[in-house]
Write a protein that holds these residues in place. Structure first.
Motif, PDB file in Angstrom:
ATOM      1  N   GLU A 201      66.842 -22.449 -48.712  1.00 36.84           N
ATOM      2  CA  GLU A 201      67.158 -21.111 -49.215  1.00 36.84           C
ATOM      3  C   GLU A 201      68.566 -21.064 -49.789  1.00 36.84           C
ATOM      4  OE1 GLU A 201      65.384 -17.319 -47.594  1.00 36.84           O
ATOM      5  OE2 GLU A 201      67.417 -17.223 -46.750  1.00 36.84           O
ATOM      6  N   VAL A 202      68.669 -20.516 -51.003  1.00 35.10           N
ATOM      7  CA  VAL A 202      69.945 -20.375 -51.694  1.00 35.10           C
ATOM      8  C   VAL A 202      70.435 -18.930 -51.626  1.00 35.10           C
ATOM      9  CG1 VAL A 202      71.132 -20.631 -53.913  1.00 35.10           C
ATOM     10  CG2 VAL A 202      69.353 -22.271 -53.248  1.00 35.10           C
ATOM     11  N   TYR A 203      69.527 -17.989 -51.820  1.00 36.31           N
ATOM     12  CA  TYR A 203      69.900 -16.566 -51.811  1.00 36.31           C
ATOM     13  C   TYR A 203      68.672 -15.745 -51.454  1.00 36.31           C
ATOM     14  CZ  TYR A 203      70.760 -11.892 -53.785  1.00 36.31           C
ATOM     15  OH  TYR A 203      70.852 -10.541 -53.972  1.00 36.31           O
ATOM     16  N   LYS A 204      68.859 -14.817 -50.523  1.00 34.16           N
ATOM     17  CA  LYS A 204      67.777 -13.920 -50.114  1.00 34.16           C
ATOM     18  C   LYS A 204      68.228 -12.482 -50.358  1.00 34.16           C
ATOM     19  CE  LYS A 204      64.633 -12.934 -46.254  1.00 34.16           C
ATOM     20  NZ  LYS A 204      63.422 -13.376 -46.968  1.00 34.16           N
ATOM     21  N   PRO A 205      67.654 -11.807 -51.347  1.00 32.71           N
ATOM     22  CA  PRO A 205      68.049 -10.416 -51.626  1.00 32.71           C
ATOM     23  C   PRO A 205      67.778  -9.514 -50.426  1.00 32.71           C
ATOM     24  CG  PRO A 205      66.710 -11.321 -53.415  1.00 32.71           C
ATOM     25  CD  PRO A 205      66.625 -12.287 -52.283  1.00 32.71           C
ATOM     26  N   LYS A 206      68.613  -8.492 -50.280  1.00 29.48           N
ATOM     27  CA  LYS A 206      68.434  -7.520 -49.203  1.00 29.48           C
ATOM     28  C   LYS A 206      67.604  -6.348 -49.712  1.00 29.48           C
ATOM     29  CE  LYS A 206      72.723  -8.583 -46.728  1.00 29.48           C
ATOM     30  NZ  LYS A 206      74.017  -8.051 -46.215  1.00 29.48           N
ATOM     31  N   TRP A 207      66.418  -6.212 -49.145  1.00 27.23           N
ATOM     32  CA  TRP A 207      65.535  -5.102 -49.493  1.00 27.23           C
ATOM     33  C   TRP A 207      65.272  -4.253 -48.260  1.00 27.23           C
ATOM     34  CZ3 TRP A 207      65.180  -4.560 -54.495  1.00 27.23           C
ATOM     35  CH2 TRP A 207      65.139  -5.666 -55.342  1.00 27.23           C
ATOM     36  N   GLY A 208      64.643  -3.116 -48.474  1.00 29.73           N
ATOM     37  CA  GLY A 208      64.260  -2.255 -47.370  1.00 29.73           C
ATOM     38  C   GLY A 208      62.973  -2.722 -46.720  1.00 29.73           C
ATOM     39  N   LYS A 209      62.450  -1.876 -45.836  1.00 33.70           N
ATOM     40  CA  LYS A 209      61.279  -2.255 -45.048  1.00 33.70           C
ATOM     41  C   LYS A 209      60.029  -2.454 -45.890  1.00 33.70           C
ATOM     42  CE  LYS A 209      62.420  -0.609 -40.458  1.00 33.70           C
ATOM     43  NZ  LYS A 209      61.903   0.079 -39.263  1.00 33.70           N
ATOM     44  N   ALA A 210      59.918  -1.744 -47.001  1.00 31.32           N
ATOM     45  CA  ALA A 210      58.710  -1.839 -47.816  1.00 31.32           C
ATOM     46  C   ALA A 210      58.469  -3.263 -48.297  1.00 31.32           C
ATOM     47  CB  ALA A 210      58.798  -0.891 -49.005  1.00 31.32           C
ATOM     48  N   PHE A 211      59.542  -4.016 -48.565  1.00 31.29           N
ATOM     49  CA  PHE A 211      59.401  -5.373 -49.074  1.00 31.29           C
ATOM     50  C   PHE A 211      59.601  -6.426 -47.987  1.00 31.29           C
ATOM     51  CE2 PHE A 211      61.265  -3.555 -53.243  1.00 31.29           C
ATOM     52  CZ  PHE A 211      60.062  -2.915 -53.491  1.00 31.29           C
ATOM     53  N   SER A 212      60.420  -6.104 -46.986  1.00 29.58           N
ATOM     54  CA  SER A 212      60.763  -7.112 -45.980  1.00 29.58           C
ATOM     55  C   SER A 212      59.563  -7.521 -45.142  1.00 29.58           C
ATOM     56  CB  SER A 212      61.882  -6.596 -45.072  1.00 29.58           C
ATOM     57  OG  SER A 212      61.463  -5.428 -44.378  1.00 29.58           O
TER      58      SER A 212
END
Length: 588
Positions: A201-212
Motif C-alpha cells: 500500500e502506497v496511499y489509502k484515501p480517507k473516506w466515510g463509512k459509506a465507502f469504508s
C-alpha cells in the motif's frame, strides 16, 4: 454588425434545424502578430438561440481559415462538426462571475441591440489574448484543458495539499489502484487504495463509512506524471501517439509501464488508468494538489487472442496489444474525474474547523433532530453520534427526513445510515436506545451533548449522569406549532434541571396557554393520543437557527446557564421573519 470595428459579415443569419440555432458567418480582424499562432483575420460561425436576446451565443472556429489549435478557455478544437463547416472548439466568452447564475451580476448587456455586439467584442478580446498567450494570468483560478470525456463513467479520488506532500515523498511512480463501485448508471468508481504492482500500500484515501465498509471490486493502473499532460498551447492528448509523446517529454515511458502491468489486467475486461499530475490552485502559484485524470485501458489480449506465429503468453499478448489495441492512431477514451476531498466538496459552505472537529452526541432524532443532524453533517461536522430509541411511524413522514422504506426502523440507525450516504466523508454513529446509556464511558467521550427531544425526562437523566469532564450542554425545543424556538445552554461537569426550569418557567406557562386554547391533532383511531402540531416549513426554518446557536455556544460557551427564545413575527397577514425576543442568563 459591420459597423463594429474588425467584424465582416460573410453571410447573414441562417436557421440550422440540426442544432436548432441561428448561425451567422463572420470574419474577425484583430491586431495579432502576423507571424504568431493566430493570423490577423480568422473566420467564425456564431450560434444564436432562437430566444435571442436571451439564451446562448456561441463562437466556433471555421474549419477553413479559422483557428485550429486549442487554447485555454476553449473546448477541444481538433474535431470538426459532421457535415458542418466549423470546428467543435467553442471559446469561452462568459465573465467569470457568470458561474453564480444571476443575470444581475453578469457584466454583459441583455438588450437586443447590444448583446450580440458585446459578444463580438469579447471574441476579439479573446483572440488577442490567445495570440499573446495571456488567456491565463497569474492569480486566475487554474483550469485544466478539456479532456473530452465519456459521460457514462465517473472516477472520484480524494487529494489535498497534505496528500500532495505525501505523494512527493513517495518514490513509487506507478502501481495498482483499487476502486469501489458505488453506482451503475452512470458508473461511479471511488478510489479505495493505491498500491505497488506487488500489492504494497502506497496511499489509502480517507473516506466515510459509506465507502469504508465496501470491499474493492475493480482495479486499475495509476501513474505519476510530472506535469499536466498537455499539447501546446492547451490541448489534452486525444490519441495514444499524442499521449505517449507528452509522457516521453516528461521522461516517462508510458508503454513500458503498461507492458510491466499488463499481465494483471488480462481478464477480458476494460480497466482504468489514472494519470496523477501536480496542479496549482491559481495560475502562477506552486502546485498543491495531485489531480488524477482517468482514461480507459482497452481490453487487453488474453486467452487465444495472439497473432499468427506466437504462442499464448505474455510475449504474444503484448505484441498484439501494441500493434492492434494500443496503436498510435487509436483514440484515448478519457473518463470524467473529480476530486471528492472534503476541502473541495465543502468549499461552498461549511462550519468553522473548531465546530466541525467537535465531538457531538445528539439525543433525539425526531422532526427537529433529524433536520439538525442533516444540517450538521452537510456543514462538515465530522464526529456526530445520534441516540434515539424510537422507531419511525407513518405520521412522522410529514416532517422527518426519512422515507417510506425506513418505516419501523430505528430512527437513529436509519438517519445515521442516510447521512453516511449523503456525503463521502460522513462518519455518523448511532445508538438505538434511550438515556441512561449502558456505557458511561461512551457518553463521556463527547464534548457537546445536544438534546433535541423536547422531553423533560431526558433532562433529568442528563442530571443523573456522571460526567468526568466539563461538557457543553445544549437543549433545543419547539413551542406550540413551532412558532417559538427555545435554545438553552450551560457549560459544566453536571447538568442542572433546577437552573433549566427556573429560566424556562415563564415561557412554559405561555406555552401551556396555547395548548389549552388550540385543539390538538390525534394520531390514529382508538385511544386518544395527541401529537405535536407543527408544519415542516416551520420546523426546518427553526432548525437553521439551532445550527447557528450551536456554532455560537461551541465557540463561546456561556459562563452561566443561558436561554434564547426566538419567535415568528407576522404583520398584516405577512410573515416578517424570526426574531430573538428573549436572551437571559440564569442568576443563581
Amino acid at each position: 454588425m459591420e459597423a463594429v470595428n474588425g467584424v465582416e459579415l460573410l453571410h447573414d443569419f441562417r436557421w440550422d434545424p440540426l442544432f436548432n440555432k441561428w448561425v451567422l458567418f463572420a470574419a474577425l480582424t484583430v491586431d495579432t502578430d502576423p507571424h504568431g499562432r493566430i493570423p490577423v483575420q480568422t473566420k467564425w460561425y456564431i450560434h444564436v438561440d432562437n430566444s435571442y436576446p436571451q439564451g446562448e451565443i456561441e463562437f466556433f472556429p471555421a474549419t477553413d481559415d479559422g483557428i485550429s489549435l486549442t487554447f485555454p478557455h476553449q473546448n477541444y478544437n481538433g474535431d470538426t462538426e459532421t457535415d458542418r463547416p466549423w470546428r467543435k472548439g467553442k471559446i469561452c466568452l462568459d465573465p467569470v462571475i457568470r458561474v453564480f447564475g444571476r443575470t444581475g451580476y453578469d457584466f454583459g448587456p441583455h438588450d437586443e441591440e447590444n448583446r450580440l455586439v458585446w459578444h463580438f467584442e469579447r471574441a476579439k478580446a479573446w483572440i488577442l489574448a490567445a495570440s499573446r498567450d495571456s488567456l491565463q494570468s497569474n492569480g486566475d483560478p487554474f483550469e485544466l484543458p478539456q479532456f473530452r470525456t465519456d459521460a457514462s463513467s465517473i472516477i472520484a479520488f480524494s487529494e489535498s495539499p497534505t496528500t500532495f506532500d505525501k505523494w512527493n515523498e513517495s518514490s513509487y511512480t506507478y502501481g495498482l489502484v483499487e476502486f469501489v463501485r458505488i453506482k451503475d448508471d452512470p458508473k461511479i468508481f471511488v478510489t479505495k487504495s493505491f498500491k505497488t504492482l506487488g500489492g504494497r500500500e502506497v496511499y489509502k484515501p480517507k473516506w466515510g463509512k459509506a465507502f469504508s465498509v465496501e470491499n474493492a471490486n475493480t482495479r486499475g493502473l495509476w501513474i505519476k506524471l510530472n506535469a499536466v499532460p498537455v499539447i501546446d498551447p492547451w490541448q489534452a492528448p486525444m490519441s495514444w501517439h499524442e499521449l505517449c509523446q507528452v509522457c516521453n517529454s516528461q521522461g516517462i515511458d508510458l508503454m513500458e509501464i503498461i507492458k510491466n502491468a499488463a499481465r494483471l489486467f488480462r481478464d477480458g475486461r476494460p480497466h482504468y488508468v489514472l494519470l496523477g499530475f501536480p496542479i496549482p490552485e491559481k495560475v502562477g502559484e506552486l502546485p498543491c494538489i495531485r489531480f488524477w485524470q482517468a482514461f480507459q485501458l482497452p481490453v487487453l489480449s488474453s486467452g487465444n487472442r495472439v497473432p499468427n506465429g506466437f504462442r499464448k503468453g505474455e510475449k504474444g499478448y503484448w505484441y498484439r496489444d501494441r500493434t492492434q489495441i494500443l496503436r498510435g492512431s487509436e483514440t484515448i477514451t478519457w473518463i470524467h474525474s473529480e476530486n471528492w476531498h472534503r476541502n473541495e466538496i465543502f468549499n461552498r459552505g461549511k462550519l468553522p474547523p473548531g465546530i466541525t472537529n467537535t465531538s457531538i452526541l445528539q439525543i433525539g432524532v425526531g422532526a427537529l433532530g433529524s433536520v439538525v443532524a442533516e444540517q450538521l453533517v452537510r456543514a462538515d461536522v465530522q464526529n456526530l453520534t445520534l441516540m434515539d430509541g424510537d422507531k419511525l411511524h407513518i405520521g412522522n413522514l410529514t416532517r422527518h427526513t426519512l422515507g417510506l422504506l425506513d418505516l419501523k426502523d430505528n430512527k437513529a440507525e436509519a438517519v445515521a445510515k442516510r447521512l453516511n450516504q449523503s456525503v463521502p466523508h460522513s462518519n455518523v454513529n448511532s445508538i438505538s436506545g434511550y438515556l441512561p446509556c449502558d456505557s458511561a464511558e461512551l457518553l463521556n467521550q463527547y464534548q457537546v451533548i445536544l438534546d433535541c427531544t423536547g422531553e423533560d425526562d431526558v433532562l433529568f437523566k442528563l442530571e443523573k449522569t456522571t460526567w468526568k469532564k466539563p461538557k457543553t450542554f445544549i437543549s433545543a425545543s419547539l413551542g406550540f406549532a413551532a412558532k417559538r424556538l427555545f435554545i438553552y445552554c450551560q457549560k459544566g461537569d453536571e447538568f442542572s434541571t433546577a437552573a433549566f426550569f427556573r429560566i424556562m418557567k415563564p415561557w412554559l406557562e405561555r406555552e401551556r396557554e396555547s395548548y389549552d386554547i388550540e385543539e390538538m391533532p390525534r394520531e390514529g383511531i382508538g385511544c386518544w393520543h395527541p401529537v405535536f402540531p407543527a408544519r415542516i416549513d416551520d420546523i426546518w426554518m427553526m432548525s437553521g437557527i439551532v445550527i447557528k446557536s450551536i456554532e455560537k455556544f461551541i465557540q463561546s460557551p456561556p459562563k452561566k446557564p443561558t436561554l434564547l427564545v426566538y419567535e415568528q413575527k407576522w404583520q398584516n397577514g405577512f410573515f416578517h421573519g424570526v426574531e430573538l425576543v428573549y436572551q437571559e442568563d440564569e442568576n443563581e
